[in-house]
Design a protein around this motif. Structure first.
Motif, PDB file in Angstrom:
ATOM      1  N   GLN A 152     -12.706  -7.480 143.087  1.00  0.00           N
ATOM      2  CA  GLN A 152     -12.039  -7.759 143.017  1.00  0.00           C
ATOM      3  C   GLN A 152     -11.442  -8.227 141.604  1.00  0.00           C
ATOM      4  O   GLN A 152     -12.674  -9.266 141.407  1.00  0.00           O
ATOM      5  CB  GLN A 152     -10.286  -7.511 143.679  1.00  0.00           C
ATOM      6  N   MET A 153     -10.243  -8.357 141.037  1.00  0.00           N
ATOM      7  CA  MET A 153     -10.713  -9.891 140.044  1.00  0.00           C
ATOM      8  C   MET A 153     -10.060 -10.876 140.601  1.00  0.00           C
ATOM      9  O   MET A 153      -9.844 -11.152 141.535  1.00  0.00           O
ATOM     10  CB  MET A 153      -9.104  -8.854 139.005  1.00  0.00           C
ATOM     11  N   ALA A 154     -11.111 -11.992 140.235  1.00  0.00           N
ATOM     12  CA  ALA A 154     -10.645 -13.149 139.660  1.00  0.00           C
ATOM     13  C   ALA A 154     -10.311 -14.195 139.096  1.00  0.00           C
ATOM     14  O   ALA A 154     -10.708 -13.665 137.450  1.00  0.00           O
ATOM     15  CB  ALA A 154     -11.859 -13.546 140.902  1.00  0.00           C
ATOM     16  N   LEU A 155      -9.158 -14.751 139.163  1.00  0.00           N
ATOM     17  CA  LEU A 155      -8.721 -15.855 138.221  1.00  0.00           C
ATOM     18  C   LEU A 155      -9.481 -16.908 138.283  1.00  0.00           C
ATOM     19  O   LEU A 155      -9.723 -17.698 138.817  1.00  0.00           O
ATOM     20  CB  LEU A 155      -7.653 -15.854 138.470  1.00  0.00           C
ATOM     21  N   VAL A 156     -10.369 -17.261 136.866  1.00  0.00           N
ATOM     22  CA  VAL A 156     -11.326 -18.141 136.381  1.00  0.00           C
ATOM     23  C   VAL A 156     -10.701 -19.460 135.633  1.00  0.00           C
ATOM     24  O   VAL A 156     -10.331 -19.588 134.754  1.00  0.00           O
ATOM     25  CB  VAL A 156     -12.103 -18.426 136.054  1.00  0.00           C
ATOM     26  N   THR A 157     -10.101 -20.616 135.758  1.00  0.00           N
ATOM     27  CA  THR A 157      -9.592 -22.004 135.074  1.00  0.00           C
ATOM     28  C   THR A 157     -10.061 -22.496 135.247  1.00  0.00           C
ATOM     29  O   THR A 157     -11.066 -23.414 135.954  1.00  0.00           O
ATOM     30  CB  THR A 157      -7.963 -22.146 136.053  1.00  0.00           C
ATOM     31  N   LEU A 158     -10.434 -23.246 134.068  1.00  0.00           N
ATOM     32  CA  LEU A 158     -11.474 -24.239 133.199  1.00  0.00           C
ATOM     33  C   LEU A 158     -10.300 -25.673 132.608  1.00  0.00           C
ATOM     34  O   LEU A 158      -9.280 -25.614 132.244  1.00  0.00           O
ATOM     35  CB  LEU A 158     -12.232 -23.926 131.957  1.00  0.00           C
ATOM     36  N   PHE A 159     -10.088 -26.459 133.342  1.00  0.00           N
ATOM     37  CA  PHE A 159      -9.576 -27.950 133.311  1.00  0.00           C
ATOM     38  C   PHE A 159     -10.762 -29.443 132.859  1.00  0.00           C
ATOM     39  O   PHE A 159     -11.855 -29.053 133.250  1.00  0.00           O
ATOM     40  CB  PHE A 159      -9.150 -28.615 135.182  1.00  0.00           C
ATOM     41  N   THR A 160      -9.700 -29.755 132.078  1.00  0.00           N
ATOM     42  CA  THR A 160     -10.788 -31.191 131.419  1.00  0.00           C
ATOM     43  C   THR A 160     -10.631 -32.263 132.674  1.00  0.00           C
ATOM     44  O   THR A 160     -10.224 -32.494 133.747  1.00  0.00           O
ATOM     45  CB  THR A 160      -9.591 -31.884 130.535  1.00  0.00           C
ATOM     46  N   TRP A 161     -11.181 -33.124 131.905  1.00  0.00           N
ATOM     47  CA  TRP A 161     -11.570 -34.465 132.583  1.00  0.00           C
ATOM     48  C   TRP A 161     -10.306 -35.361 132.916  1.00  0.00           C
ATOM     49  O   TRP A 161     -10.370 -35.584 134.177  1.00  0.00           O
ATOM     50  CB  TRP A 161     -12.793 -35.547 131.891  1.00  0.00           C
ATOM     51  N   THR A 162      -9.419 -34.610 132.776  1.00  0.00           N
ATOM     52  CA  THR A 162      -8.141 -35.576 132.763  1.00  0.00           C
ATOM     53  C   THR A 162      -7.524 -34.837 133.767  1.00  0.00           C
ATOM     54  O   THR A 162      -6.355 -34.705 133.372  1.00  0.00           O
ATOM     55  CB  THR A 162      -7.193 -35.856 131.404  1.00  0.00           C
ATOM     56  N   ASN A 163      -8.176 -33.464 133.969  1.00  0.00           N
ATOM     57  CA  ASN A 163      -7.301 -32.649 134.881  1.00  0.00           C
ATOM     58  C   ASN A 163      -6.363 -31.820 134.785  1.00  0.00           C
ATOM     59  O   ASN A 163      -5.666 -30.955 135.023  1.00  0.00           O
ATOM     60  CB  ASN A 163      -6.477 -33.124 136.612  1.00  0.00           C
ATOM     61  N   GLN A 164      -6.239 -31.519 133.203  1.00  0.00           N
ATOM     62  CA  GLN A 164      -5.513 -30.380 132.401  1.00  0.00           C
ATOM     63  C   GLN A 164      -6.258 -29.450 131.998  1.00  0.00           C
ATOM     64  O   GLN A 164      -7.403 -29.163 131.774  1.00  0.00           O
ATOM     65  CB  GLN A 164      -4.808 -31.756 130.794  1.00  0.00           C
ATOM     66  N   MET A 165      -5.237 -28.197 132.099  1.00  0.00           N
ATOM     67  CA  MET A 165      -5.461 -27.041 131.940  1.00  0.00           C
ATOM     68  C   MET A 165      -6.051 -26.270 130.994  1.00  0.00           C
ATOM     69  O   MET A 165      -5.511 -26.997 129.898  1.00  0.00           O
ATOM     70  CB  MET A 165      -4.472 -25.255 132.509  1.00  0.00           C
ATOM     71  N   TYR A 166      -7.918 -26.576 130.337  1.00  0.00           N
ATOM     72  CA  TYR A 166      -7.765 -25.974 128.964  1.00  0.00           C
ATOM     73  C   TYR A 166      -7.970 -24.435 129.170  1.00  0.00           C
ATOM     74  O   TYR A 166      -7.329 -23.907 127.201  1.00  0.00           O
ATOM     75  CB  TYR A 166      -9.045 -26.879 129.217  1.00  0.00           C
ATOM     76  N   ARG A 167      -8.787 -23.901 129.669  1.00  0.00           N
ATOM     77  CA  ARG A 167      -8.707 -22.223 129.442  1.00  0.00           C
ATOM     78  C   ARG A 167      -8.464 -21.409 131.128  1.00  0.00           C
ATOM     79  O   ARG A 167      -8.615 -22.100 131.451  1.00  0.00           O
ATOM     80  CB  ARG A 167      -9.875 -22.108 128.518  1.00  0.00           C
ATOM     81  N   GLN A 168      -8.324 -20.401 130.273  1.00  0.00           N
ATOM     82  CA  GLN A 168      -8.254 -19.326 131.951  1.00  0.00           C
ATOM     83  C   GLN A 168      -8.575 -18.042 131.498  1.00  0.00           C
ATOM     84  O   GLN A 168      -8.291 -17.294 130.306  1.00  0.00           O
ATOM     85  CB  GLN A 168      -6.575 -19.250 131.238  1.00  0.00           C
TER      86      GLN A 168
END
Length: 644
Positions: free
Chosen positions: A69-85
């Motif tokens: 199935q599909m999975a959502l992958v989220t990339l966070f910066t070192w400051t814990n802010q969402m960067y990319r999905q």
């Protein structure tokens, strides 16, 4: 559009038929982007000046193979802010043009535990393998593992439904014998005991009411209505500490229940726990949306006691704009605006006379009595979402708007077989009559000129509404999705509640509500020649990978007393229909359910659509049956036929 009853009345429920859309609002909202990686260069900058790298994420199941199935992958910066999905394809996700540095990867997939892993991305690029563990709940949608409330036999549930309607009408005498019958069959059932407690409270026998609610909680410790009712009983007796204990249990049982947080805030305010009261009141307002408006005076009281008078005044001013007849709120506002006067020192009596506890708040749980036939209000509680998942609302709305534009641009009209089920419910909330119909159904969606859409329907080749049961036509259901059309979306306040796990995948959960300063063009009731626009609030589930609308539910913002419309609830399921020649999937309704309480008549409608045939603006094309999440699930199917 209208129809005529055999008795001479006429009514049509119109969903976005003939939308008049302001051309100035046709521009789409700009898609949202992630924040830059903590001062590092952002994607899109010259890679000769700011070197970037790529990241490959491989998501595997417990056996080491890619997840299906599909999975959502989220990339966070070192400051814990969402960067990319991104979403996985075949268990893989790729991110390009990423500034090197430290990041956190979060992976969410149905039926699996959420996973997080820190990664250092180097100039040469990085590859990360993340293994998922099966969800401990054993449920693909992340439902709680708490034991389910036992199901009552149909005959007992039927009697209990009658008792519920009697209690909702504040007629405890009519409910007593029905509750006794249910109690004889299920003496330990939590709902039976809870309703008996409501009966005793309506007859002012509070001792027996508490005993019944305690028995309900003893049988099912997480039973929210009984926990709230016991807490209210403690407040009524002037025991806020005991009340807070029950309300905390209610919050633990249903964290997304706005009522649980609102009641806890009331108890905390009476205990002078001001920070906690403000926190829970704000959370209740966030969760309950329009249903939780009554919590605003409580929040203002807590802020006033904290000395934050200016904010408390603004909250009460906003509240009174919506509820100008609330005398207590007016007095509270006057008291906050009055200059502070320090009274002269006076003799204090040895002991204050005993005082009655303050009255219960306006959101008391008496309204928790469920309807026996209509689904719960969409704002009663928020469906579960994944904690700690950043939602890119601008990106979600921008892509959903693009799909709404595609529907208008790619589709001139489509046909289907429409199966209609029409059911009337008695005053006791029980089904009384059932009728069915089947139509050859055609919908035409056309943008006449920029800013103006026309949505027209034909059944069996004509506009004849007399074919609908009971003289009531439900029109334009497929076009409700146009709430996300760029020309409509600005008419609504939209908030993202989070990422939901559905049986078919992951979806962004978006709450919407008609703005009072914008035109109401999406829904109306038409009786004879007179049309009555209504304001809607609702919730949409938008697929995390394709941004297609998967499900849409709406309720009225407020009843419409001028036509005796007490309530309405609509739920539409959408599914993909493949258009071979253009190789596109158009998401069209699979089913639509409508409940409405009009002139004391309780009506349920279900529309099912099958045998789709799509007409593009430049060609006629047979379509394949839409896919369903489960292989054995039923859904719209195509048949070989030529357009006429």
């Amino acid at each position: 559009m209208n129809l005529r009853f055999l008795r001479g009345a006429s009514c049509a429920i119109v969903f976005a038929a003939g939308l008049i859309l302001p051309s100035s609002s046709l521009a789409q909202r700009p898609p949202g982007g992630g924040p830059p990686a903590g001062g590092r260069p952002t994607p899109g900058q010259n890679s000769d000046i700011f070197p970037t790298a790529s990241l490959h994420v491989y998501v595997r199941g417990p056996d080491g193979s890619p997840i299906d199935q599909m999975a959502l992958v989220t990339l966070f910066t070192w400051t814990n802010q969402m960067y990319r999905q991104s979403t996985t394809q075949g268990g893989n996700a790729e991110f390009d043009s990423i500034p090197p540095g430290q990041y956190t990867i979060q992976v969410i997939a149905p039926a699996y535990e959420n996973a997080k892993e820190n990664v250092e991305i180097s100039f040469g690029g990085s590859t990360v393998l993340i293994s998922l563990k099966p969800s401990s709940t054993g449920s693909p949608d992340g439902a709680s593992s708490a034991p389910a409330i036992p199901i009552l036999p149909p005959k007992v549930q039927k009697e209990l439904n009658k008792a519920i309607e009697a209690l909702r009408a504040n007629k405890p005498g009519d409910a007593h014998s029905l509750l006794m019958d249910a109690y004889r069959h299920a003496p330990n059932h939590p709902q039976v005991n809870y309703l008996f407690g409501v009966y005793f409270s309506q007859t002012n026998d509070w001792r027996e009411a508490k005993r019944s609610w305690e028995k309900a909680v003893s049988a099912y410790p997480r039973y929210l209505p009984a926990l709230l009712s016991l807490g209210e009983a403690m407040l009524r007796e002037g025991r806020p500490s005991d009340a807070a204990s029950y309300f905390k249990r209610a919050v633990e049982a249903e964290p997304s229940s706005w009522r649980a947080h609102a009641h806890l805030a009331e108890a905390e305010l009476r205990l002078s726990s001001l920070d906690e009261a403000v926190h829970d009141a704000e959370r209740a307002i966030e969760l309950g949306h329009s249903q939780a408006v009554a919590v605003q005076p409580l929040l203002a009281r807590a802020l006033g006691d904290q000395g934050k008078v200016e904010r408390a005044i603004k909250i009460l001013e906003s509240y009174l704009q919506e509820r100008p007849s609330d005398v207590d709120a007016k007095k509270a506002l006057e008291a906050l605006r009055a200059p502070l006067v320090v009274p002269a020192k006076v003799a204090v009596p040895a002991a204050d006379p005993p005082q009655d506890p303050p009255p219960l708040p306006a959101f008391a749980s008496a309204s928790l009595l469920p309807s026996a036939w209509m689904p719960p209000d969409i704002d009663e509680k928020i469906p579960p979402v994944e904690p700690g998942v950043a939602c890119p609302l601008d990106t979600v709305l921008s892509n959903a708007s693009k799909h709404a534009l595609e529907l208008v641009g790619n589709v001139d009209r489509f046909t289907a077989t429409e199966s209609l089920k029409h059911e009337l419910f008695s005053t006791a909330g029980l089904p009384s009559t059932l009728e069915t119909r089947k139509f050859n159904y055609l919908v035409s969606i056309e943008q006449i000129r920029p800013g103006i859409l026309s949505v027209e329907e034909y059944r069996d080749g004509s506009f004849s509404y007399e074919k609908f049961p009971d003289g009531i036509a439900t029109l334009g259901l497929p076009s409700l999705v146009l709430v996300f059309h760029p020309a409509q979306v600005s008419n609504y306040d939209m908030t993202c509640e989070g990422l939901a796990k559905l049986s078919g995948g992951l979806a962004w959960q978006v709450h919407l509500r008609q703005r009072p300063d914008k035109p109401r063009t999406l829904r109306s009731y038409r009786i004879g020649a007179q049309s009555y626009p209504v304001s809607l609030r609702g919730r949409a589930w938008i697929a995390a990978d394709t941004f297609q609308i998967v499900r849409l539910e709406t309720d009225l913002v407020a009843p419409l007393p001028q036509i005796h419309l007490a309530g309405e609830h609509t739920a539409i399921e959408y599914g993909p229909v493949h258009f071979k020649r253009k190789n596109v999937d158009m998401w069209l309704p699979q089913s639509a359910e409508v409940y409405f309480d009009w002139r004391g008549r309780r009506i349920y409608r279900r529309h099912d659509f099958s045998n789709y045939l799509l007409f593009a603006v430049d060609e006629n094309q047979k379509i394949a049956p839409p896919k369903t999440p489960d292989a054995g699930a039923s859904g719209p199917s195509a048949e070989t036929q030529k357009p006429r």
